[in-house]
Design a protein around this motif. Sequence first.
Motif, PDB file in Angstrom:
ATOM      1  N   ASP A 182       0.812  -1.221   0.000  1.00  0.00           N
ATOM      2  CA  ASP A 182       0.000   0.000   0.000  1.00  0.00           C
ATOM      3  C   ASP A 182       0.845   1.271   0.000  1.00  0.00           C
ATOM      4  N   ALA A 183       2.158   1.128   0.084  1.00  0.00           N
ATOM      5  CA  ALA A 183       3.042   2.305   0.129  1.00  0.00           C
ATOM      6  C   ALA A 183       3.712   2.466  -1.235  1.00  0.00           C
ATOM      7  N   TYR A 184       3.303   3.483  -1.955  1.00  0.00           N
ATOM      8  CA  TYR A 184       3.802   3.699  -3.308  1.00  0.00           C
ATOM      9  C   TYR A 184       4.832   4.830  -3.355  1.00  0.00           C
ATOM     10  N   THR A 185       5.925   4.570  -4.034  1.00  0.00           N
ATOM     11  CA  THR A 185       6.830   5.647  -4.420  1.00  0.00           C
ATOM     12  C   THR A 185       6.317   6.190  -5.745  1.00  0.00           C
ATOM     13  N   LEU A 186       6.196   7.496  -5.860  1.00  0.00           N
ATOM     14  CA  LEU A 186       5.652   8.143  -7.056  1.00  0.00           C
ATOM     15  C   LEU A 186       6.743   8.941  -7.750  1.00  0.00           C
ATOM     16  N   VAL A 187       6.767   8.897  -9.063  1.00  0.00           N
ATOM     17  CA  VAL A 187       7.707   9.709  -9.840  1.00  0.00           C
ATOM     18  C   VAL A 187       6.950  10.402 -10.968  1.00  0.00           C
ATOM     19  N   SER A 188       7.420  11.578 -11.329  1.00  0.00           N
ATOM     20  CA  SER A 188       6.790  12.343 -12.401  1.00  0.00           C
ATOM     21  C   SER A 188       7.856  12.956 -13.291  1.00  0.00           C
ATOM     22  N   LYS A 189       7.786  12.656 -14.579  1.00  0.00           N
ATOM     23  CA  LYS A 189       8.676  13.275 -15.555  1.00  0.00           C
ATOM     24  C   LYS A 189       7.857  13.644 -16.783  1.00  0.00           C
ATOM     25  N   PHE A 190       8.189  14.759 -17.407  1.00  0.00           N
ATOM     26  CA  PHE A 190       7.418  15.243 -18.548  1.00  0.00           C
ATOM     27  C   PHE A 190       8.312  16.130 -19.400  1.00  0.00           C
ATOM     28  N   VAL A 261       2.796  18.153 -12.952  1.00  0.00           N
ATOM     29  CA  VAL A 261       3.397  17.073 -12.159  1.00  0.00           C
ATOM     30  C   VAL A 261       2.344  16.015 -11.835  1.00  0.00           C
ATOM     31  N   ASP A 262       1.185  16.434 -11.374  1.00  0.00           N
ATOM     32  CA  ASP A 262       0.114  15.502 -11.009  1.00  0.00           C
ATOM     33  C   ASP A 262      -0.357  14.674 -12.197  1.00  0.00           C
ATOM     34  N   GLU A 263      -0.348  15.278 -13.378  1.00  0.00           N
ATOM     35  CA  GLU A 263      -0.904  14.614 -14.556  1.00  0.00           C
ATOM     36  C   GLU A 263       0.069  13.654 -15.232  1.00  0.00           C
ATOM     37  N   ASN A 264       1.320  13.615 -14.786  1.00  0.00           N
ATOM     38  CA  ASN A 264       2.333  12.793 -15.455  1.00  0.00           C
ATOM     39  C   ASN A 264       3.070  11.915 -14.453  1.00  0.00           C
ATOM     40  N   SER A 265       2.315  11.168 -13.665  1.00  0.00           N
ATOM     41  CA  SER A 265       2.945  10.429 -12.572  1.00  0.00           C
ATOM     42  C   SER A 265       2.864   8.914 -12.760  1.00  0.00           C
TER      43      SER A 265
END
Length: 326
Positions: A182-190, A261-265
């Motif tokens: 249930d613990a997610y690491t999140l990354v965002s690049k665009f 950032v939120d839209e490209n995760s």
Amino acid sequence: MTSIDLRAFHHSLSLNRFESFYKLTNLERDKLEEVLVSFSTSSYKEKSNFILRETYQQIEASFSKNLKSTLHKFRTNSNCIGAFLIENLPIDPNLPKTGDLDSKSTSYSEALLISFSHLFGTPYGYASQRNGKILQNLFPKKEHRQKQLGTGSTFLNWHTEDAFHRYRCDHIFLICLRGDSDAYTLVSKFNVFKIPPDILSELTRPNYIISSDEAHGKSFLQKAPILFINEDKISFRYDPMYTKCLTNQSLKAFEYLQSVVDENSYKIALKEGEVLIIDNNVSIHARSDFFPKFNGKDRWLQRIVTLNSTIASEIVKKSNPNIIDI
């Protein structure tokens, strides 16, 4: 915010096998474990001798050519998500309860993390953060539940590491000793060049004051742009929780960036025997909230950060050139 599952993404047929992950064969893993068996925690325990070249070179020598060349490619060119996952690594046998560092009788994870980090640059720490520890243990603490820290369990907001500092890291290394689904690491690049020109221009102006987070114990301030662009190379300094916008235009640009950032995760729940490497220049990261039970089986990661460049001698501790004294 809806994030794409990174594990499913990097196993899709649309990606080259080495684009965003590398899974060791069982033969590669067994060869590596033969070397790791010889290292006990008594040789580590944050002692500088563990980071000496002859130690980590012995471990690096057991990495396959495919693994080393793949990591070199990521270090040099990054990839489409700004993160790289290594799977099927040897796991410490008889792992104690989460956070019981004194009872950890082997040092597979420490040896692997330090060896991977040396392939990328100089591992380092800050004197102001966690007593200068270069390798940091991250596991949930009850007293940190609602804090914006690696030891918290509330949503850890999007950020780049140590955005306030001139010597912020180039890469972050996370090894999973014990996972939590249930613990997610999140990354965002665009692609920043798809951002409207006026917004992009504002983000590159020094109209932001960025401060250090709680982990540093005291406050440091830096007036700086959010985004640096040098030809086709980019670098973010992004930490909304600790950023003040100085003009209406800078605020508008910052809010636009937050939506991008939120839209490209992408998200991933790390499993035992995995290392996630994040490119801190091009990828912004976060962590989902989760619900630890504090029963000795909670999520347990270790972390190291690296710089590609040499650290200036005048800002490091005389007793340890791998610790920045700010």
